[in-house]
Design an enzyme around this catalytic site. Structure first.
Site, PDB file in Angstrom:
ATOM      1  N   LYS A   1       0.827  -1.221   0.000  1.00 39.01           N
ATOM      2  CA  LYS A   1       0.000   0.000   0.000  1.00 39.01           C
ATOM      3  C   LYS A   1       0.858   1.268   0.000  1.00 39.01           C
ATOM      4  O   LYS A   1       0.592   2.193  -0.752  1.00 39.01           O
ATOM      5  CB  LYS A   1      -0.920   0.048   1.243  1.00 39.01           C
TER       6      LYS A   1
ATOM      7  N   ARG B   1      -9.510   1.296   9.057  1.00 38.07           N
ATOM      8  CA  ARG B   1      -8.961  -0.016   9.427  1.00 38.07           C
ATOM      9  C   ARG B   1     -10.027  -0.883  10.091  1.00 38.07           C
ATOM     10  O   ARG B   1      -9.733  -2.004  10.479  1.00 38.07           O
ATOM     11  CB  ARG B   1      -7.875   0.155  10.471  1.00 38.07           C
TER      12      ARG B   1
ATOM     13  N   ARG C   1      -0.341  -8.489  13.571  1.00 37.57           N
ATOM     14  CA  ARG C   1      -0.927  -7.518  12.628  1.00 37.57           C
ATOM     15  C   ARG C   1      -1.814  -8.223  11.601  1.00 37.57           C
ATOM     16  O   ARG C   1      -2.841  -7.687  11.191  1.00 37.57           O
ATOM     17  CB  ARG C   1       0.182  -6.724  11.931  1.00 37.57           C
TER      18      ARG C   1
ATOM     19  N   ARG D   1      11.422  -5.956   4.894  1.00 45.06           N
ATOM     20  CA  ARG D   1      11.216  -4.542   4.538  1.00 45.06           C
ATOM     21  C   ARG D   1      12.045  -3.590   5.406  1.00 45.06           C
ATOM     22  O   ARG D   1      12.190  -3.802   6.607  1.00 45.06           O
ATOM     23  CB  ARG D   1       9.723  -4.224   4.708  1.00 45.06           C
TER      24      ARG D   1
ATOM     25  N   ARG E   1      11.170  -1.425  10.976  1.00 48.26           N
ATOM     26  CA  ARG E   1      10.135  -0.984  11.914  1.00 48.26           C
ATOM     27  C   ARG E   1       9.964  -2.020  13.012  1.00 48.26           C
ATOM     28  O   ARG E   1      10.020  -3.215  12.765  1.00 48.26           O
ATOM     29  CB  ARG E   1       8.806  -0.811  11.173  1.00 48.26           C
TER      30      ARG E   1
END
Ligand code: AMP
Length: 212
Positions: A13, A88, A166, A127, A155
């Site tokens: 995204k 969300r 998540r 990532r 992160r």
């Protein structure tokens, strides 16, 4: 163009949002980026969000909704926006619909990036994120492709233990908004597996059918 991007964490995204926002000339509004900027500045909002973010949970709706409502009043969002990471859950989707109904500026489309779970886990755990602008990069990158920043970090919530949480939160709380937007006639789903440029092309072709 008033657009919402939906998809599980790791669907791409953030990456697609940058390209699409620049393509349509609208601001990219990422609630995750706003929270992270507040964390970095150690604001009251950042302090409030930190525990939820580190645990891979959603920041409470009261906080998030007020933040988005305010952001949508900024001048740059007057002619459109691309929302990434909001809504969300169904309550947030309803709040967004009400905010936009009040302004008589309904959404044009909701773009769902669809991707299998096994690909997500690999993408997220490798990532890296740019500390300067928040853009994501692959594991081999030495500099951010968006701003050239060289401080790339992992992160806290891209670590393996938080990723699983998540994904659960996505399935339980966020996936129901897919049905919500399908019922509203706004949902467009594209396959988000492939090269970045290829996916951007799929997105812009699908969106061209919605709004010229
Ligand atoms: P993201 O960068 O979109 O993956 O968001 C990172 C984290 O910020 C999430 O795991 C949540 O803790 C928080 N967050 C971002 N957007 C929202 C939202 N719309 N509602 C609640 N929490 C959010």
């Amino acid at each position: 163009m008033r657009l919402v991007l939906v998809g599980p964490p790791g669907a791409g995204k953030g990456t697609q949002a940058q390209f699409l926002a620049s393509h349509y000339g609208v601001p990219h509004i990422s609630t995750g980026d706003i929270f992270r900027a507040n964390l970095k500045e150690n604001t009251a909002l950042g302090q409030e969000a930190k525990g939820y973010m580190d645990a891979g949970q959603l920041v409470p709706d009261s906080v998030t909704n007020a933040m988005v409502k305010d952001r949508l009043t900024w001048e740059d969002a007057a002619n459109g926006f691309l929302l990434d990471g909001f809504p969300r859950n169904v309550v947030q989707a309803e709040v967004l619909r009400a905010i936009l109904a009040e302004k008589r500026t309904p959404l044009d489309a909701v773009l769902e990036l669809s991707i299998p779970n096994d690909l997500i886990i690999g993408r997220l755990s490798s990532r890296r994120t740019c500390r300067a602008c928040g853009a994501p990069s692959g594991p081999e990158a030495t500099a951010c492709s968006a701003c050239g920043g060289v401080d790339l970090y992992q992160r806290e919530d891209d670590k393996a233990e938080v990723i699983a949480k998540r994904l659960d939160v996505y399935e339980e709380q966020t996936a129901p908004i897919i049905h919500f937007y399908r019922t509203e006639g706004l949902l467009i789903t594209i396959d988000a597996d492939g090269e970045i440029a290829e996916i951007t092309e799929r997105a812009t072709s699908a969106l061209a059918r919605v709004k010229a």
